[in-house]
Every structure is written in C-alpha cells, then in structure tokens.
Design a protein around this motif. Structure first.
Motif: not given
Length: 195
Positions: A74-75, A80-82, A121-124, A127-131
C-alpha cells in the motif's frame, strides 16, 4: 476523527483487528483466537480488535504486526499515485483508513509512528486536491453525458474515498453550491441596480 468515547468513527476504527504475535502464554483467554483452546500459547498469532490490543500490547504480552492496509504494498502504491488507491476498500467498516492509521500510530514507538504519520500525511495531501476538485465539479460531470475513461476514473476515485475524505467531499460540494448561489444572487442584484 477524534478519539472521543462517544465518537462513532472512533468506535468503528477501534473495531478493526490487528495481528498480534504473543510473546508469553496467556491463560484463560484462548477464546480470543476463536478456537477451543483454553489458553493462548506463545508464539501464537491472532487477530485482535484494536480496543483489546491496547491492553495486550501495553502489557507486553504480544507484539504488533503492521496491518496490511499500511504495509509495503500500500505504501508503494501511495508513493506512485495516492489517487489510485481505494482507501475505503482497505479497512472496511465505513472505510476509516486515516482513523485506523491514527490509532495504529498511537501505539507504535516514536520512529515507527513518525513513518506512519508521514504515510498518512502524504496520502492525505496527495488526494486532497482531487477530492476538492471533484466535489466542486461533481454536478457537471454527471450532466455532461460524456462517457469514457475520465468519467469512469472520477467515479472510481469517489468510490474509494476514506470516510474522512467523504466528509470533506460533502463539505466542499456544499460550499461550492453556496458560492454559486451567492454569486448568482449577487449578479442578479448588480444587474438590477444598473437599470
């Protein structure tokens, strides 16, 4: 997600099971393994609910195995692409990946907790911009009548949102609607004063 005693999100996240490897024999609790054994014998590996794992781990009866939703596969996918990772499918129970990760982080030693914090933190952030973008454009995506991989990818992303991300999506969507209403009302009032 808060760790409030009455928080439904916290209750759901604490119900997730984590793999524990017992270091000592523990009498009279064999039922935790779901079998007929009376005792747990070291080095037994059992999935234990998070709410119970706190006690077992702090008592140093067992060691924690990092759960698969936070493991190397998962990491690497998140690096690669959150946006390509379906977080909701990783943990079940409402898809509270961030909440479960925060609870795991709380019981890890400092070095491992820092690594887990970095992953979350990096995952959030990734992904935040896309959300937010999809929340603001959700209505137009559905009404365009355009079929294709872009629409399918957007739908797939929305289906994979974690519970926290779904809350942000709903808030951003409502904010976008209110902004649009304000702008339209403001524009009508401005046009009315010109006449």
């Amino acid at each position: 997600m808060d760790n409030d005693y009455f928080s439904i999100d916290a209750i759901l996240a604490e119900n997730q099971k984590i793999q524990c490897t017992f270091k000592v024999d523990v009498p009279e609790v064999g039922h935790l393994g779901g079998g007929n054994d009376r005792d747990i014998k070291a080095p037994a590996k059992l999935p234990i609910p998070m709410w119970l794992a706190y006690i077992i781990l702090l008592s140093e009866w067992a060691d924690l195995t990092i759960p698969a939703p936070f493991g190397p596969r998962v990491r690497n996918a998140l690096k690669a692409d959150p946006r390509s990772v379906r977080l909701s499918a990783l943990v079940g129970a409402g898809g509270l990946w961030y909440g479960f990760g925060k609870m795991i982080m709380d019981i890890l030693d400092d070095e491992q907790a820092n690594i887990m914090s970095d992953v979350l933190t990096k995952a959030f952030r990734g992904r935040l911009t896309e959300v937010i973008d999809q929340a603001q454009h959700f209505a137009t995506l559905g009404t365009l009548g355009v079929a294709g991989s872009a629409v399918d990818a957007a739908q797939s992303f929305r289906e994979g949102l974690d519970g926290t991300e779904r809350e942000l999506f709903a808030l951003a969507q409502e904010s976008s609607k209110r902004t649009k209403r304000w702008y339209e009302n403001h524009d009508k009032a401005r046009q009315g004063t010109r006449r």
